[in-house]
Write a protein that holds these residues in place. Structure first.
Motif, PDB file in Angstrom:
ATOM      1  N   GLU A 274      47.917  45.119 -20.549  1.00 21.12           N
ATOM      2  CA  GLU A 274      48.258  43.801 -20.378  1.00 21.12           C
ATOM      3  C   GLU A 274      46.809  43.914 -20.311  1.00 21.12           C
ATOM      4  O   GLU A 274      45.536  44.744 -20.410  1.00 21.12           O
ATOM      5  CB  GLU A 274      49.135  42.831 -19.720  1.00 21.12           C
ATOM      6  CG  GLU A 274      48.333  43.529 -18.398  1.00 21.12           C
ATOM      7  CD  GLU A 274      48.568  42.323 -16.914  1.00 21.12           C
ATOM      8  OE1 GLU A 274      48.751  41.462 -16.778  1.00 21.12           O
ATOM      9  OE2 GLU A 274      48.172  42.808 -15.818  1.00 21.12           O
TER      10      GLU A 274
ATOM     11  N   GLU B  20      42.789  37.480 -19.450  1.00 19.90           N
ATOM     12  CA  GLU B  20      42.733  36.517 -21.435  1.00 19.90           C
ATOM     13  C   GLU B  20      42.292  35.677 -20.903  1.00 19.90           C
ATOM     14  O   GLU B  20      41.779  34.817 -22.340  1.00 19.90           O
ATOM     15  CB  GLU B  20      44.493  36.730 -21.352  1.00 19.90           C
ATOM     16  CG  GLU B  20      45.191  36.872 -23.095  1.00 19.90           C
ATOM     17  CD  GLU B  20      46.380  36.751 -23.418  1.00 19.90           C
ATOM     18  OE1 GLU B  20      47.310  36.988 -22.348  1.00 19.90           O
ATOM     19  OE2 GLU B  20      46.582  37.112 -24.389  1.00 19.90           O
TER      20      GLU B  20
ATOM     21  N   LYS C 230      41.231  44.111 -21.911  1.00 23.24           N
ATOM     22  CA  LYS C 230      42.757  44.439 -22.481  1.00 23.24           C
ATOM     23  C   LYS C 230      42.871  45.653 -22.220  1.00 23.24           C
ATOM     24  O   LYS C 230      41.907  46.750 -22.550  1.00 23.24           O
ATOM     25  CB  LYS C 230      42.306  44.479 -24.091  1.00 23.24           C
ATOM     26  CG  LYS C 230      43.847  43.847 -24.990  1.00 23.24           C
ATOM     27  CD  LYS C 230      43.095  43.704 -26.194  1.00 23.24           C
ATOM     28  CE  LYS C 230      44.482  43.840 -27.277  1.00 23.24           C
ATOM     29  NZ  LYS C 230      44.020  43.554 -28.524  1.00 23.24           N
TER      30      LYS C 230
END
Lengths: 342, 233
Positions: free
Chosen positions: A287, A291, A283
């Motif tokens: 962004e 993820e 993180k």
């Protein structure tokens, strides 16, 4: 020609070493086998294979305090903890080949391109006395990388019946050879040693049947599978607990935190292990670039078989199989690699 | 109450913060306040109205403890038929009850302090962050992380129904450190692979009912969807 030591004299030899060095050896604490500082040589356990916890925490502990800071007289006073790290010489006894190879990989990360003084201090004065395994654990696959005897060590023990055959790998190791404990080994002893190592490696190989020696070839093969459906499948299984990272003898990621008092006027800077499987690992202010879970699972495999090859020309996996052993979802790194190179 | 258990630390905190309103510890209480810590979750209409007032009269609202954050143990009542639940008080509940929900269901919550009982260390961490103006972030990893950093034997390997892999970390793995499995008192974290963990538990031989019972103990409201998915599986 090597030397040999009678098995019943090993304990005396360790006691003798303990007089001058800090001794580390395999022990069992709360049901977990690991390599720890030895107070009493009778605590040492004889395992036929590697310990559950690797050498990593000895040189690179899960939590390490760097320094203490305090705002004083308009400035900041800093007390560095580095000088407190002892210069004492240590001997690590009973290390397996996978762990010796792993620590060499860790050296590349911690001492090569970027130097970590805390790691260096602990690592520099450590003498390694390794030992060949008697039989493999379920998850072992060191033979895929070249076998259980590493290229570099100080002393290397191999069981040849009533004696351990001892290979001398360095000047530091040679100095430890005292006539009180060691005797000249015969040619026959050496043959026995070779046969012994061959027989154990054959046993592992029969189960493993993977050979990754051709680094260039396999690194390309694995690199080309980035879009494979296997990652989707593993991403569904993985629960991102990070256990594979923490148990891995070559995983080296960490986070740095400042722990302060209530008004922030004093505190300590500490380093804590981090894991690339965790959501907030990648993180950034812009962004989260990994993820998706499948991207994180892929990243770890790639950080063992692709990226270190690009940076240092070696795999960052030595086949100890610890990650497969601890994974609650049953993800087996060896099986994954076998599928990737098919 | 954990606030009072901060003992020595509370005196230090009082140097920076005034306690304006603390029904359990003070006689005279006032509003509005800068920071409101709310423990527990509303189970009656009046309590909901009170919560709305607190939100209006405070700049920062902190949900304190599992009941406030996930609906907690009171949320278990949402699993059963209302009639069945009323029986507990011989059919005469003390007040007209409403379904216990997390505070965030009613109002905006600025910070959550997880756990039953919540961790004093995290409370201090939040207060410190507020005082020195540092960002306070929720832990986005599981109890397993803090457990394996302590080199514990894995309780899943020993056959326990441990919720470590899906439960938010921050407790420093208090229960597993003492050989007890994680009951999930801190609730699931955003990234938790709940279905993946259910698969692990089923492979270990646990039945759907056992898994549902364990998931709902502290966080029924958070696991509702996954539980109904599991029932139909």
């Amino acid at each position: 020609m090597g030397v040999k030591i009678a098995k019943n004299r090993v304990n005396e030899f360790l006691k003798y070493l303990k007089e001058e060095y800090i001794l580390y050896a395999p022990v069992e604490e709360n049901g977990v086998s690991k390599i720890s500082k030895i107070e009493d040589t009778s605590d040492i356990i004889n395992l036929p294979y590697r310990t559950q916890i690797s050498l990593k925490p000895i040189f690179f502990p899960p939590e390490q305090k760097f320094f203490r800071f305090e705002k004083k007289n308009g400035g900041v006073e800093i007390e560095d903890y580095l000088p407190q790290e002892g210069d004492d010489k240590s001997i690590i006894f009973g290390v397996r080949g996978c762990d010796v190879n792993a620590i060499e990989v860790l050296d590349k990360y911690m001492l090569d391109e970027f130097e970590d003084p805390y790691y260096r201090k602990r690592r520099e004065n450590a003498i390694i006395i390794g030992i060949s395994c008697d039989y493999p654990k379920e998850s072992c696959f060191c033979t895929a990388f070249g076998g259980m005897v590493p290229e570099r060590y100080d002393l290397w023990f191999t069981d040849i019946g009533p004696h351990f055959y001892v290979d001398i790998g360095s000047k530091r190791g040679e100095k430890l050879i005292d006539d009180k404990f060691f005797e000249e080994a015969s040619e026959e002893d050496e043959m026995r040693k070779i046969r012994r190592i061959n027989s154990v490696e054959t046993k592992i190989n029969r189960k493993v049947k993977t050979n990754l020696h051709d680094i260039k070839k396999y690194y390309h093969k694995i690199k080309n599978r980035a879009d494979d459906s296997i990652w989707e499948e593993l991403g569904r299984k993985c629960v991102s607990c990070g256990k594979c990272n923490f148990i891995c003898p070559t995983c080296h990621c960490f986070d740095v935190k400042d722990m302060t008092n209530i008004d922030g006027s004093a505190g300590e800077r500490i380093r804590v292990w981090d894991s690339c499987h965790l959501y907030d690992y990648a993180k950034t202010s812009a962004e989260n670039f990994r993820e998706e879970r499948k991207a994180r699972v892929r990243y770890r495999i790639y950080d063992k078989f692709v990226f270190p090859v690009m940076r240092y020309g070696v795999y960052a996996c030595t086949g100890c199989g610890r990650c497969s052993e601890v994974c609650p979802a049953g993800i087996d790194i060896h099986a994954v690699v076998r599928r990737l190179i098919k | 109450m954990q606030f009072l258990n901060l003992e020595a630390k509370i005196l230090e905190i009082l140097k920076y913060l005034n306690i304006k309103n603390f029904r359990l510890a003070k006689e005279y209480n006032e509003m509005p306040v800068d920071i409101a810590f709310v423990e527990g979750t509303p189970t009656t209409r009046e309590e909901v109205l009170k919560l709305l007032t607190i939100r209006k009269e405070s700049k920062i609202l902190v949900a304190l403890g599992t009941c406030a954050v996930t609906g907690g143990v009171p949320g278990l009542v949402n699993m059963m038929a209302k009639k069945e639940a009323m029986e507990v008080y011989d059919g005469f509940p003390p007040d007209v009850p409403i379904d216990p929900k997390p505070l965030e269901y009613y109002v905006n919550v600025d910070y959550n302090i997880y756990g039953c009982t919540f961790s004093k260390d995290e409370l201090i961490e939040l207060i410190t962050s507020l005082i020195i103006g540092k960002e306070y972030r929720d832990k986005e990893y599981s109890v397993c992380v803090e457990c394996s950093l302590r080199e514990n034997n894995c309780l899943l390997d020993d056959g326990h129904l441990c919720l470590g892999p899906i439960t938010r970390g921050g407790c420093k793995a208090l229960c597993p450190n003492n050989g007890k499995m994680c009951l999930g008192c801190r609730g699931p974290y955003e990234d938790a692979n709940i279905k993946g963990h259910i698969k692990i538990l089923q492979d270990m031989g646990f039945t759907k009912d056992e898994i549902i019972e364990s998931l709902s103990l502290f966080s029924y409201e958070k696991f509702k969807e996954v539980i109904s998915w599991l029932k139909e599986e």
